[in-house]
Design an enzyme around this catalytic site. Sequence first.
Site, PDB file in Angstrom:
ATOM      1  N   GLU A  51      -3.316 -60.956  -0.913  1.00 43.08           N
ATOM      2  CA  GLU A  51      -3.423 -59.754  -0.095  1.00 43.08           C
ATOM      3  C   GLU A  51      -4.568 -59.998   0.881  1.00 43.08           C
ATOM      4  O   GLU A  51      -5.675 -60.359   0.454  1.00 43.08           O
ATOM      5  CB  GLU A  51      -3.728 -58.537  -0.979  1.00 43.08           C
ATOM      6  CG  GLU A  51      -3.777 -57.274  -0.153  1.00 43.08           C
ATOM      7  CD  GLU A  51      -4.096 -56.014  -0.960  1.00 43.08           C
ATOM      8  OE1 GLU A  51      -4.187 -56.092  -2.197  1.00 43.08           O
ATOM      9  OE2 GLU A  51      -4.254 -54.963  -0.318  1.00 43.08           O
ATOM     10  N   ARG A  67      -5.770 -65.457 -15.911  1.00 44.35           N
ATOM     11  CA  ARG A  67      -6.592 -65.587 -14.708  1.00 44.35           C
ATOM     12  C   ARG A  67      -7.839 -66.390 -15.046  1.00 44.35           C
ATOM     13  O   ARG A  67      -8.229 -66.499 -16.210  1.00 44.35           O
ATOM     14  CB  ARG A  67      -6.951 -64.221 -14.149  1.00 44.35           C
ATOM     15  CG  ARG A  67      -7.848 -63.393 -15.059  1.00 44.35           C
ATOM     16  CD  ARG A  67      -8.080 -61.986 -14.525  1.00 44.35           C
ATOM     17  NE  ARG A  67      -8.929 -61.972 -13.375  1.00 44.35           N
ATOM     18  CZ  ARG A  67      -8.533 -61.570 -12.161  1.00 44.35           C
ATOM     19  NH1 ARG A  67      -7.305 -61.158 -11.956  1.00 44.35           N
ATOM     20  NH2 ARG A  67      -9.364 -61.564 -11.149  1.00 44.35           N
ATOM     21  N   LYS A  90     -12.134 -59.487  -5.598  1.00 43.73           N
ATOM     22  CA  LYS A  90     -12.426 -59.240  -4.183  1.00 43.73           C
ATOM     23  C   LYS A  90     -13.092 -57.891  -3.982  1.00 43.73           C
ATOM     24  O   LYS A  90     -13.970 -57.744  -3.149  1.00 43.73           O
ATOM     25  CB  LYS A  90     -11.121 -59.293  -3.380  1.00 43.73           C
ATOM     26  CG  LYS A  90     -10.724 -60.700  -3.013  1.00 43.73           C
ATOM     27  CD  LYS A  90      -9.492 -60.694  -2.140  1.00 43.73           C
ATOM     28  CE  LYS A  90      -8.256 -60.471  -2.961  1.00 43.73           C
ATOM     29  NZ  LYS A  90      -7.016 -60.539  -2.182  1.00 43.73           N
TER      30      LYS A  90
HETATM   31  P1  ATP Z   1      -8.861 -59.879  -6.941  1.00 41.13           P
HETATM   32  O1  ATP Z   1      -8.876 -59.369  -8.339  1.00 41.13           O
HETATM   33  O2  ATP Z   1      -9.917 -60.866  -6.645  1.00 41.13           O
HETATM   34  O3  ATP Z   1      -8.802 -58.815  -5.901  1.00 41.13           O
HETATM   35  P2  ATP Z   1      -6.117 -60.115  -6.567  1.00 41.13           P
HETATM   36  O4  ATP Z   1      -5.184 -60.467  -7.652  1.00 41.13           O
HETATM   37  O5  ATP Z   1      -6.128 -58.689  -6.220  1.00 41.13           O
HETATM   38  O6  ATP Z   1      -7.531 -60.698  -6.885  1.00 41.13           O
HETATM   39  P3  ATP Z   1      -4.521 -61.284  -4.563  1.00 41.13           P
HETATM   40  O7  ATP Z   1      -4.834 -61.580  -3.152  1.00 41.13           O
HETATM   41  O8  ATP Z   1      -3.497 -60.261  -4.864  1.00 41.13           O
HETATM   42  O9  ATP Z   1      -5.874 -60.903  -5.242  1.00 41.13           O
HETATM   43  O10 ATP Z   1      -4.193 -62.615  -5.344  1.00 41.13           O
HETATM   44  C1  ATP Z   1      -3.305 -63.592  -4.884  1.00 41.13           C
HETATM   45  C2  ATP Z   1      -2.864 -64.411  -6.054  1.00 41.13           C
HETATM   46  O11 ATP Z   1      -3.976 -65.030  -6.681  1.00 41.13           O
HETATM   47  C3  ATP Z   1      -2.188 -63.555  -7.104  1.00 41.13           C
HETATM   48  O12 ATP Z   1      -0.996 -64.209  -7.517  1.00 41.13           O
HETATM   49  C4  ATP Z   1      -3.183 -63.464  -8.211  1.00 41.13           C
HETATM   50  O13 ATP Z   1      -2.555 -63.359  -9.445  1.00 41.13           O
HETATM   51  C5  ATP Z   1      -3.958 -64.768  -8.063  1.00 41.13           C
HETATM   52  N1  ATP Z   1      -5.311 -64.615  -8.593  1.00 41.13           N
HETATM   53  C6  ATP Z   1      -6.240 -63.714  -8.227  1.00 41.13           C
HETATM   54  N2  ATP Z   1      -7.359 -63.825  -8.967  1.00 41.13           N
HETATM   55  C7  ATP Z   1      -7.143 -64.859  -9.822  1.00 41.13           C
HETATM   56  C8  ATP Z   1      -7.904 -65.473 -10.858  1.00 41.13           C
HETATM   57  N3  ATP Z   1      -9.146 -65.059 -11.156  1.00 41.13           N
HETATM   58  N4  ATP Z   1      -7.368 -66.507 -11.528  1.00 41.13           N
HETATM   59  C9  ATP Z   1      -6.126 -66.936 -11.236  1.00 41.13           C
HETATM   60  N5  ATP Z   1      -5.351 -66.404 -10.289  1.00 41.13           N
HETATM   61  C10 ATP Z   1      -5.834 -65.367  -9.583  1.00 41.13           C
HETATM   62 MG    MG Z   2      -3.493 -58.458  -6.189  1.00 45.16          MG
END
Ligand code: ATP
Ligand code: MG
Length: 566
Positions: A37, A263, A273
Site C-alpha cells: 500500500e 511476518r 508503517k
Molecule cells: P505495515 O504493518 O508495516 O503497515 P502492511 O502489511 O500494512 O505493513 P503493506 O504495504 O500492505 O503493509 O504490505 C505489503 C506486503 O508486505 C503485504 O503482503 C504484507 O503482508 C507484507 N508485509 C508487511 N509487513 C511485513 C513483515 N513484517 N514481514 C513480512 N511481510 C510483511
Molecule cells: Mg497492509
Amino acid sequence: MAAVEPKRPSNFIKTIIEQDLANNLNNGRVATRFPPEPNGFLHIGHAKSICLNFGLAEEFNGTCNLRFDDTNPAKEETRYVEAIKEDVRWLGYDWGQREFYASDYFDRLYDFAVELIKSGKAYVDSLSAEEIRQFRGTLTEPGKPSPYRNRSVEENLELFQQMQAGKFEDGSCVLRAKIDMAHPNLLMRDPTLYRIRKISHHRTGDKWCIYPMYDFTHCLSDAIEGITHSLCTLEFENNRPLYDWVLDNLEVPSRPRQYEFARLNLTYTILSKRKLIQLVEEGHVEGWDDPRMPTISGLRRRGYTPEAIRNFCDRIGVAKANSVVDVSLLEYSIREDLNRRAPRVMAVLKPLKVVIANYPEDLTEDLEAINNPEDPAMGTRKVPFSRTIYIEQDDFRIDPPRKFFRLAPGREVRLRYAYFITCQNVIQDKDGNIVELHCTYDPETRGGNAPDGRKVKATLHWVSARHAFDAQVRLYDRLFLKPDPEADGDFKQCINPDSLKILEGCKLEPSLAEASPGQIYQFERLGYFCVDSKYSQTGRPVFNRTVSLRDAWAKIEKARAKQKKS
Ligand code: ATP
Ligand code: MG
C-alpha cells in the site's frame, strides 16, 4: 571440482507450489505478487515478502507482479509509489511490464459489486458506522441483522449507483456483503465492501467518491491478474474465508488461493508503517531514510547491501508461526557481506596526537597497505607515514588495566603497515588531560615486523597528521532501548536518546577524500562505514557507521561497568 550452486532453503510454501505443479494446477503456472500500500516507505519486513514473492517466481519460472494496493486515498501518495519502486529495484528485483494498481480496477470492481447486488449477495446499509459495530455482535454473541438488510435488488442497485454518483455524504451508507450475521468469524458478518470517501485519489483524481475495501479489492485484483499463489502475513488468516467467499460468488477470470506466512519481527525494532510514520512526522528521526530506520532506504543509506538483505531473508526462512528474530542476525549478514567486499582503510575517530621524536622531520614514506586480506585481487595502496600521526584515544592508557595490551608508557606496539613504536613521554594539560604522546620508532621494523623476532601484543591503526583530512562521522546505535519496544505500551517511551552520535574532526587517510556517496569501507579495527548520500559534498565525505566490528576490549569494558553497578 565444479562449484555447487547453493540451493535456496525450502519452506512450506515451496512445498505447496511443488505439489500444485505436480498436479498440474493452473496449467503449471506460478504467479505471485507483491502488493504494497503506497502509504509509507518499505521496511525490512517488506523485504521478506519481496524476496519470498519474487524469489518463488524466479525459482519456478513464474511471474511476480508489483501491485500497488491503493484503495485508501486519505493515506496514499505518489511519492510513496516512487520510493517503493526504487527500493524493490534496489533489492535486485525486476517486475518488467507487470506494474499494476488496484485503482486501475476500480471500474471492474464496481461491476463486480453490481453483480453481487444483482444476485442478492450485497446490500446498501444506511446504518451509521457506530450502529454497524453495535449490530455486529461479539465472539460469544451473534450479530443482529441491519433493518436495511432486506432491501430489494432494485433499491440496492439504485442506492449503490447514487453512492457512486456522490449523492450521499461520507459515512451515511456503505455497501455490505450479505453473508451471515451469526457467522463465528466476525469478518464474515456482512463485511463492508464499499464506503464513501469524498477525497481525491493520487491516480484517479475525483473520478470516484466510493472506494472498495481491502477484502473486496485484494482477492479480485489477484483474480484479474491471474495470480496463483497469493501470499500474505498471518494476520490475514481470518480474512481467508472472505477472500474465498468473494471469489466463489462472482464470475472471476481465475481462482487464486491465499496462503499465510509469519511476518518478520525484529528485536529492538518497530516494523509497522503506521508507527514508523509517527517517528518521521514527530521528528524522532530525520526522515524515512534516516540510517537508524528499519526502512529499505534507511538501511541503504546506512550501508546495507541488497545481497546482505537477501541473505538475511534466506536465513530467517519462511514459517507458519510468528517469532521474533534477533536484530544481531541482520548485523551478522551485513558484516559477512562487507567483510568480503569492503576495502580496508585507516581512520581515527577520536584522535590523539603522537610525535615520533626520532623520525626525520621532513620525511614522508609511502607505505604499502593491503586493501582486503580476504580478497588479494583488491590489491594494495600507498599510505603516507610521517613524524606526527594520530592514533585513537582509546588505544592509549596512562595507567593500563590488566589485559589492556595497547599503548601505555614505556610499552611498544605495532603501527599497522608501518613500524614498532614505544611510548616515551605523555604530555598532559593542566587538567590532566592527555594531549600528546612522544614516542620513538625502530627503523628496523619497517612494514611491521622486527628482524630480531620480538613480538608486540597490539597493532594500532593510525593516520599521518600532515596527510589526513578532517571529516564528520555519524555513529548510530539501536533506535530503541528495549528488545520489544512495545512491551510497555508506547514504543516512543523507549527511544534511545543516544541513537545518533556525531563526531567532528575525525582524521581519515587521504585516499578517502574522493570517496563517493554509497561507497562502503572497513575502517580498520572500528567497523564498516558508508559515505552518506545526503550530507556528503564533493571532496568532503560524511561517513555513516553501518555496523561496528566486534571489539573484544569494548566487551571487557562493558562487563566491568556492569559489575561495578551491581
Ligand atoms: P505495515 O504493518 O508495516 O503497515 P502492511 O502489511 O500494512 O505493513 P503493506 O504495504 O500492505 O503493509 O504490505 C505489503 C506486503 O508486505 C503485504 O503482503 C504484507 O503482508 C507484507 N508485509 C508487511 N509487513 C511485513 C513483515 N513484517 N514481514 C513480512 N511481510 C510483511
Ligand atoms: Mg497492509
